[in-house]
Design a protein around this motif. Sequence first.
Motif, PDB file in Angstrom:
ATOM      1  N   ALA A 105      73.310  25.929   1.348  1.00  0.00           N
ATOM      2  CA  ALA A 105      72.359  24.820   1.247  1.00  0.00           C
ATOM      3  C   ALA A 105      71.136  25.109   2.121  1.00  0.00           C
ATOM      4  CB  ALA A 105      73.010  23.518   1.690  1.00  0.00           C
ATOM      5  N   PHE A 106      70.018  24.460   1.781  1.00  0.00           N
ATOM      6  CA  PHE A 106      68.781  24.726   2.530  1.00  0.00           C
ATOM      7  C   PHE A 106      68.921  24.343   3.998  1.00  0.00           C
ATOM      8  CE2 PHE A 106      66.621  20.738   3.636  1.00  0.00           C
ATOM      9  CZ  PHE A 106      67.385  19.802   2.950  1.00  0.00           C
ATOM     10  N   LYS A 107      69.859  23.451   4.298  1.00  0.00           N
ATOM     11  CA  LYS A 107      69.987  22.977   5.678  1.00  0.00           C
ATOM     12  C   LYS A 107      70.432  24.082   6.629  1.00  0.00           C
ATOM     13  CE  LYS A 107      70.504  18.102   4.664  1.00  0.00           C
ATOM     14  NZ  LYS A 107      70.826  17.922   3.228  1.00  0.00           N
ATOM     15  N   ASP A 108      70.924  25.194   6.079  1.00  0.00           N
ATOM     16  CA  ASP A 108      71.246  26.334   6.940  1.00  0.00           C
ATOM     17  C   ASP A 108      70.031  26.776   7.755  1.00  0.00           C
ATOM     18  OD1 ASP A 108      73.996  26.839   6.428  1.00  0.00           O
ATOM     19  OD2 ASP A 108      73.507  27.787   4.519  1.00  0.00           O
ATOM     20  N   GLY A 137      76.558  15.070   3.302  1.00  0.00           N
ATOM     21  CA  GLY A 137      77.204  16.137   2.551  1.00  0.00           C
ATOM     22  C   GLY A 137      76.919  17.517   3.133  1.00  0.00           C
ATOM     23  N   ASP A 138      75.672  17.954   3.037  1.00  0.00           N
ATOM     24  CA  ASP A 138      75.371  19.339   3.390  1.00  0.00           C
ATOM     25  C   ASP A 138      75.048  19.569   4.860  1.00  0.00           C
ATOM     26  OD1 ASP A 138      75.820  20.449   0.927  1.00  0.00           O
ATOM     27  OD2 ASP A 138      73.787  20.073   0.225  1.00  0.00           O
ATOM     28  N   THR A 139      74.510  18.569   5.524  1.00  0.00           N
ATOM     29  CA  THR A 139      74.137  18.770   6.921  1.00  0.00           C
ATOM     30  C   THR A 139      75.334  19.199   7.757  1.00  0.00           C
ATOM     31  OG1 THR A 139      72.499  17.043   6.741  1.00  0.00           O
ATOM     32  CG2 THR A 139      73.124  17.676   8.942  1.00  0.00           C
ATOM     33  N   SER A 246      64.676  14.516  -2.618  1.00  0.00           N
ATOM     34  CA  SER A 246      64.529  13.881  -1.306  1.00  0.00           C
ATOM     35  C   SER A 246      65.535  12.770  -1.059  1.00  0.00           C
ATOM     36  CB  SER A 246      63.114  13.321  -1.166  1.00  0.00           C
ATOM     37  OG  SER A 246      62.178  14.383  -1.183  1.00  0.00           O
ATOM     38  N   GLY A 247      66.069  12.755   0.165  1.00  0.00           N
ATOM     39  CA  GLY A 247      66.991  11.712   0.579  1.00  0.00           C
ATOM     40  C   GLY A 247      66.522  11.108   1.892  1.00  0.00           C
ATOM     41  N   ASN A 248      66.642  11.894   2.949  1.00  0.00           N
ATOM     42  CA  ASN A 248      66.171  11.443   4.252  1.00  0.00           C
ATOM     43  C   ASN A 248      64.723  11.863   4.514  1.00  0.00           C
ATOM     44  OD1 ASN A 248      66.926   9.815   6.347  1.00  0.00           O
ATOM     45  ND2 ASN A 248      68.239  11.309   7.361  1.00  0.00           N
ATOM     46  N   PHE A 249      64.131  12.594   3.593  1.00  0.00           N
ATOM     47  CA  PHE A 249      62.716  12.968   3.585  1.00  0.00           C
ATOM     48  C   PHE A 249      62.284  13.986   4.645  1.00  0.00           C
ATOM     49  CE2 PHE A 249      60.289  10.635   0.317  1.00  0.00           C
ATOM     50  CZ  PHE A 249      61.359   9.969  -0.271  1.00  0.00           C
ATOM     51  N   GLY A 250      63.242  14.697   5.249  1.00  0.00           N
ATOM     52  CA  GLY A 250      62.875  15.734   6.203  1.00  0.00           C
ATOM     53  C   GLY A 250      62.262  16.946   5.525  1.00  0.00           C
ATOM     54  N   ASN A 251      62.867  17.351   4.413  1.00  0.00           N
ATOM     55  CA  ASN A 251      62.401  18.534   3.715  1.00  0.00           C
ATOM     56  C   ASN A 251      60.975  18.326   3.184  1.00  0.00           C
ATOM     57  OD1 ASN A 251      62.981  21.153   2.980  1.00  0.00           O
ATOM     58  ND2 ASN A 251      64.136  20.599   1.142  1.00  0.00           N
ATOM     59  N   LEU A 252      60.759  17.163   2.598  1.00  0.00           N
ATOM     60  CA  LEU A 252      59.428  16.850   2.086  1.00  0.00           C
ATOM     61  C   LEU A 252      58.406  16.781   3.229  1.00  0.00           C
ATOM     62  CD1 LEU A 252      57.771  15.897  -0.486  1.00  0.00           C
ATOM     63  CD2 LEU A 252      57.954  13.644   0.560  1.00  0.00           C
ATOM     64  N   ASN A 298      74.703  13.363  -4.239  1.00  0.00           N
ATOM     65  CA  ASN A 298      75.156  12.566  -3.092  1.00  0.00           C
ATOM     66  C   ASN A 298      74.434  12.859  -1.786  1.00  0.00           C
ATOM     67  OD1 ASN A 298      76.397  15.088  -2.688  1.00  0.00           O
ATOM     68  ND2 ASN A 298      78.205  14.199  -1.767  1.00  0.00           N
ATOM     69  N   ALA A 299      73.877  14.049  -1.636  1.00  0.00           N
ATOM     70  CA  ALA A 299      73.185  14.358  -0.376  1.00  0.00           C
ATOM     71  C   ALA A 299      71.870  13.584  -0.266  1.00  0.00           C
ATOM     72  CB  ALA A 299      72.930  15.854  -0.263  1.00  0.00           C
ATOM     73  N   MET A 300      71.497  12.900  -1.339  1.00  0.00           N
ATOM     74  CA  MET A 300      70.264  12.102  -1.314  1.00  0.00           C
ATOM     75  C   MET A 300      70.541  10.611  -1.384  1.00  0.00           C
ATOM     76  SD  MET A 300      68.265  14.759  -3.805  1.00  0.00           S
ATOM     77  CE  MET A 300      67.695  13.524  -4.861  1.00  0.00           C
ATOM     78  N   GLU A 378      65.473  24.198  -5.067  1.00  0.00           N
ATOM     79  CA  GLU A 378      66.891  24.072  -5.391  1.00  0.00           C
ATOM     80  C   GLU A 378      67.613  24.122  -4.052  1.00  0.00           C
ATOM     81  OE1 GLU A 378      69.288  22.912  -6.395  1.00  0.00           O
ATOM     82  OE2 GLU A 378      69.880  23.731  -8.333  1.00  0.00           O
ATOM     83  N   THR A 379      68.097  22.929  -3.628  1.00  0.00           N
ATOM     84  CA  THR A 379      68.501  22.753  -2.233  1.00  0.00           C
ATOM     85  C   THR A 379      69.951  23.125  -1.940  1.00  0.00           C
ATOM     86  OG1 THR A 379      68.673  20.434  -2.883  1.00  0.00           O
ATOM     87  CG2 THR A 379      66.781  21.049  -1.533  1.00  0.00           C
ATOM     88  N   ALA A 380      70.763  23.266  -2.986  1.00  0.00           N
ATOM     89  CA  ALA A 380      72.154  23.670  -2.749  1.00  0.00           C
ATOM     90  C   ALA A 380      72.687  24.434  -3.949  1.00  0.00           C
ATOM     91  CB  ALA A 380      73.031  22.449  -2.487  1.00  0.00           C
ATOM     92  N   HIS A 381      73.704  25.240  -3.713  1.00  0.00           N
ATOM     93  CA  HIS A 381      74.327  25.988  -4.806  1.00  0.00           C
ATOM     94  C   HIS A 381      75.141  25.033  -5.684  1.00  0.00           C
ATOM     95  CE1 HIS A 381      76.768  28.800  -7.046  1.00  0.00           C
ATOM     96  NE2 HIS A 381      75.966  29.774  -6.629  1.00  0.00           N
TER      97      HIS A 381
HETATM   98  C1  LIG Z   1      70.036  17.036   2.487  1.00  0.00           C
HETATM   99  C2  LIG Z   1      69.849  17.383   1.074  1.00  0.00           C
HETATM  100  C3  LIG Z   1      68.758  16.890   0.340  1.00  0.00           C
HETATM  101  C4  LIG Z   1      67.793  15.911   0.914  1.00  0.00           C
HETATM  102  O1  LIG Z   1      66.969  16.458   1.919  1.00  0.00           O
HETATM  103  P1  LIG Z   1      66.179  15.481   2.899  1.00  0.00           P
HETATM  104  O2  LIG Z   1      65.495  16.372   3.846  1.00  0.00           O
HETATM  105  O3  LIG Z   1      67.212  14.608   3.547  1.00  0.00           O
HETATM  106  O4  LIG Z   1      65.263  14.676   2.044  1.00  0.00           O
HETATM  107  C5  LIG Z   1      68.589  17.323  -0.959  1.00  0.00           C
HETATM  108  N1  LIG Z   1      69.466  18.154  -1.536  1.00  0.00           N
HETATM  109  C6  LIG Z   1      70.538  18.642  -0.882  1.00  0.00           C
HETATM  110  C7  LIG Z   1      71.465  19.539  -1.600  1.00  0.00           C
HETATM  111  C8  LIG Z   1      70.754  18.271   0.448  1.00  0.00           C
HETATM  112  O5  LIG Z   1      71.815  18.753   1.088  1.00  0.00           O
END
Ligand SMILES: *Cc1c(COP(=O)(O)O)cnc(C)c1O
Length: 431
Positions: A105-108, A137-139, A246-252, A298-300, A378-381
């Motif tokens: 996931a991008f959170k890595d 989920g991914d964090t 976007s979910g928590n809007f950190g990436n954006l 679900n991560a959003m 594409e934020t996760a596999h």
């Molecule tokens: C966390 C997450 C998001 C949302 O990212 P935010 O920075 O919280 O908006 C989107 N997709 C995946 C797969 C995530 O794990």
Amino acid sequence: MQYFSTNRISRPVSFREAVLTGQPDDKGLYFPDAIPYIDEDLLVQFKKMSNGEVAFEVIRPYVGDEIPDDTLRQICIETVDFPFPLVEISEQISVLELFHGPTLAFKDVGARFMSRCLKYFSKDSGRKTVVIVATSGDTGGAVANGFHNVDGVEVVILYPKGKVSKVQELQLTTLGGNVITMEIRGDFDDCQKLAKQALADEELKARVSLTSANSINVGRWLPQQFYYFFAVANIDGEPPVISVPSGNFGNLAAGMLANASGLAVGKFIAACNANDVIPRYFETGTLMPRPSVVTISNAMDVGDPSNFVRVEELADHNVERLRESLEAVSISDEETIETMRRVYADHGYVLDPHGAVAYAALYRHLSKRPELKGIILETAHPVKFETVHEVLGTYGSVPSSIAALENREKVSIEMDADYDALRSVLLERVV
Ligand SMILES: *Cc1c(COP(=O)(O)O)cnc(C)c1O
């Protein structure tokens, strides 16, 4: 570089203090007091540099002399030591694959950068550092992985019971060692609230150095700019539209920060699922947080996006100005599934539900603008989400790391969303 609180009550702090404390006492978010400008010449040079070097150039102004250049360069190289391919799937749309890191996931990226900074900062402090993180989920997996076996650091992860996927749950409950996982009977917002309560607990703070590894921490948030530079610096011609699930809007917010530093982006799209607080805000002008609803992305599933205040900060809290650079769209689960089907049928590409939300939003935007091109993040596999298999009958190609996870044992502490219960565990097990 100093970091001020978006609530403007707490005093400004250094990068070190912002990373070590996570969040200011006034419950705002830290924000850099000046946005570095990356000029055209340097942007052109980025095309020839390695990803590690680009990352170092991007982050150095934010860190200043608080980490020596050699150490910071090494941190950057380790943080991004996996591929970030930009895959063209149609005339108009490319996919920036951010899922080639250890937890897919991008959170890595943010977690690896922050854990290495924290290790550097806590090296001589003599105090135990406790990292608390709420995850949708991914964090959790990314943070647990990034901090696993880092000396002097304990990690506490809070996740909503029954609301993360099987692979995600295995990633965050099977590491052991310095990682403790709490399974909360509630939703992500409950977990986030508990984490914030712990971070504000004076008695805990007196005993250990407490910090958050959510994207509210600048140590996780700022490095998320890196891959925007990797992808966009290599594009010639019209700046791309970038659609960010976007979910928590950190990436954006990180992408928009990169843009404010000089990276040319045509427009950003905040692609949300049914949790549409921000799309509604764009329609009505009123920001109304609501309890999150469960979706297949679900991560959003976030009803009160923490990092949106950073997006607003970048536009001087002016909605009109924000509308010029950003569009916010809500995509239903039905449309998400339909998009996964269509993209697989038409292009043979397997999207995960989060990427599919971004794709649907971008597709809508570009269909009225045939002259433009766009990128989705594409934020996760896909293998992290069972829905993908249910809908497409395949996960596409699956990385070998997944097989090893299946044999590991889940260890977690289950509890209600109750701060006193969490506090007792923290006092007993961690502090
Ligand atoms: C966390 C997450 C998001 C949302 O990212 P935010 O920075 O919280 O908006 C989107 N997709 C995946 C797969 C995530 O794990």
